[in-house]
Design an enzyme around this catalytic site. Structure first.
Site, short mmCIF file in Angstrom:
data_model
loop_
_atom_site.label_atom_id
_atom_site.label_comp_id
_atom_site.label_asym_id
_atom_site.label_seq_id
_atom_site.Cartn_x
_atom_site.Cartn_y
_atom_site.Cartn_z
N SER A 80 0.83 -1.20 0.00
CA SER A 80 0.00 0.00 0.00
C SER A 80 0.86 1.26 0.00
O SER A 80 2.00 1.25 0.50
CB SER A 80 -0.89 0.01 1.24
OG SER A 80 -1.55 -1.22 1.37
N1 SAM Z 1 -0.06 -5.12 4.20
C1 SAM Z 1 0.68 -5.30 2.97
C2 SAM Z 1 2.00 -4.60 2.95
O1 SAM Z 1 2.33 -3.89 3.91
O2 SAM Z 1 2.73 -4.79 1.96
C3 SAM Z 1 -0.10 -4.94 1.74
C4 SAM Z 1 -1.13 -5.91 1.45
S1 SAM Z 1 -1.63 -6.07 -0.22
C5 SAM Z 1 -2.48 -4.56 -0.55
C6 SAM Z 1 -2.94 -7.29 0.08
C7 SAM Z 1 -2.41 -8.63 0.48
O3 SAM Z 1 -3.50 -9.40 0.97
C8 SAM Z 1 -1.80 -9.40 -0.67
O4 SAM Z 1 -0.50 -9.79 -0.38
C9 SAM Z 1 -2.74 -10.61 -0.84
O5 SAM Z 1 -2.08 -11.77 -1.27
C10 SAM Z 1 -3.27 -10.75 0.58
N2 SAM Z 1 -4.54 -11.46 0.70
C11 SAM Z 1 -5.67 -11.32 -0.05
N3 SAM Z 1 -6.63 -12.14 0.41
C12 SAM Z 1 -6.09 -12.82 1.48
C13 SAM Z 1 -6.57 -13.80 2.38
N4 SAM Z 1 -7.82 -14.26 2.29
N5 SAM Z 1 -5.76 -14.26 3.34
C14 SAM Z 1 -4.49 -13.80 3.45
N6 SAM Z 1 -3.97 -12.87 2.63
C15 SAM Z 1 -4.76 -12.37 1.66
#
Ligand code: SAM
Length: 212
Positions: A60
């Site tokens: 993000s």
């Molecule tokens: N918090 C992160 C960072 O600091 O880089 C950014 C997160 S990114 C916008 C969203 C993340 O959520 C992705 O890595 C994606 O793979 C993960 N994600 C999506 N659905 C998920 C789920 N059901 N369980 C775990 N991770 C999930």
């Protein structure tokens, strides 16, 4: 411009954009965002933009990390659950402001890179797990704080159950109207109370049973 000057410029931009909690700004200042970014994008680490981290995911933008972290109203005694570790950057910022972070990521490769970054930075209060974060972390529940860093179709009910009394969850929700809203959900004596903190942009949260 040096990396330090870029970082100072970024912190000033965050303050101007409403990140008024000095502890949140200090945590963002202390965590080297370049360590969580693929090498080819390191020169952009202190720009206020999301960056590609592989597996078709992004970390993000700093303003989003600032808004969500500030909305959590953290203190150093709290146990926090993060769903969506991604690069690990948000977890590292949280780890400076609470007792322990439990973070779940569905992509093992991303999780491995995040774990390597925590180790290199000697951050020892983050516990990781790979899997479907919509199921939460029942063995560690309840959590005083929960942060979901991908857009859900609604407040994930299992996560709401894992919120402690008086606890707060911050979650982007996309009701399918083409925009996500950042919601802050509080578990009060009377049940859940929801506040809308405004528009926010996020990749979707994918539940395992959704098959994505
Ligand atoms: N918090 C992160 C960072 O600091 O880089 C950014 C997160 S990114 C916008 C969203 C993340 O959520 C992705 O890595 C994606 O793979 C993960 N994600 C999506 N659905 C998920 C789920 N059901 N369980 C775990 N991770 C999930």
């Amino acid at each position: 411009m040096s990396s330090d000057s870029r970082k100072i410029r970024l912190i000033m931009e965050l303050r101007r954009s409403g990140i008024s909690d000095t502890r949140v700004c200090a945590a963002i200042e202390r965590i080297p965002r370049e360590r969580f970014v693929p090498e080819t994008l390191r020169h952009q680490a202190y720009e206020n933009i999301p960056l590609a981290i592989g597996c078709e995911q992004t970390m993000s933008a700093p303003i989003v990390v600032g808004r969500m972290t500030q909305a959590l109203e953290l203190d150093e005694r709290m146990k926090v659950l993060e769903v969506g570790t991604g690069s690990g950057y948000q977890a590292a910022v949280l780890a400076r402001l609470c007792r322990r972070v439990y973070t779940i990521e569905r992509h093992r490769d991303l999780l491995a890179d995040a774990e390597a970054a925590f180790k290199a930075l000697l951050i020892d209060n983050i516990t990781t797990r790979s899997g479907d974060g919509t199921l939460g972390w029942p063995e560690q529940a309840p959590f005083e704080r929960i942060i979901v860093t991908a857009a859900a179709a609604d407040v994930p009910p299992i996560l709401a159950e894992q919120l402690a009394e008086g606890g707060v969850m911050v979650v982007p929700v996309d009701h399918g109207r083409g925009e996500s809203r950042l919601l802050r959900v509080r578990r009060g004596a009377e049940g859940l109370e929801t506040e809308d903190l405004g528009e926010i942009r996020f990749v979707p949260l994918i539940a395992a049973r959704g098959g994505g």
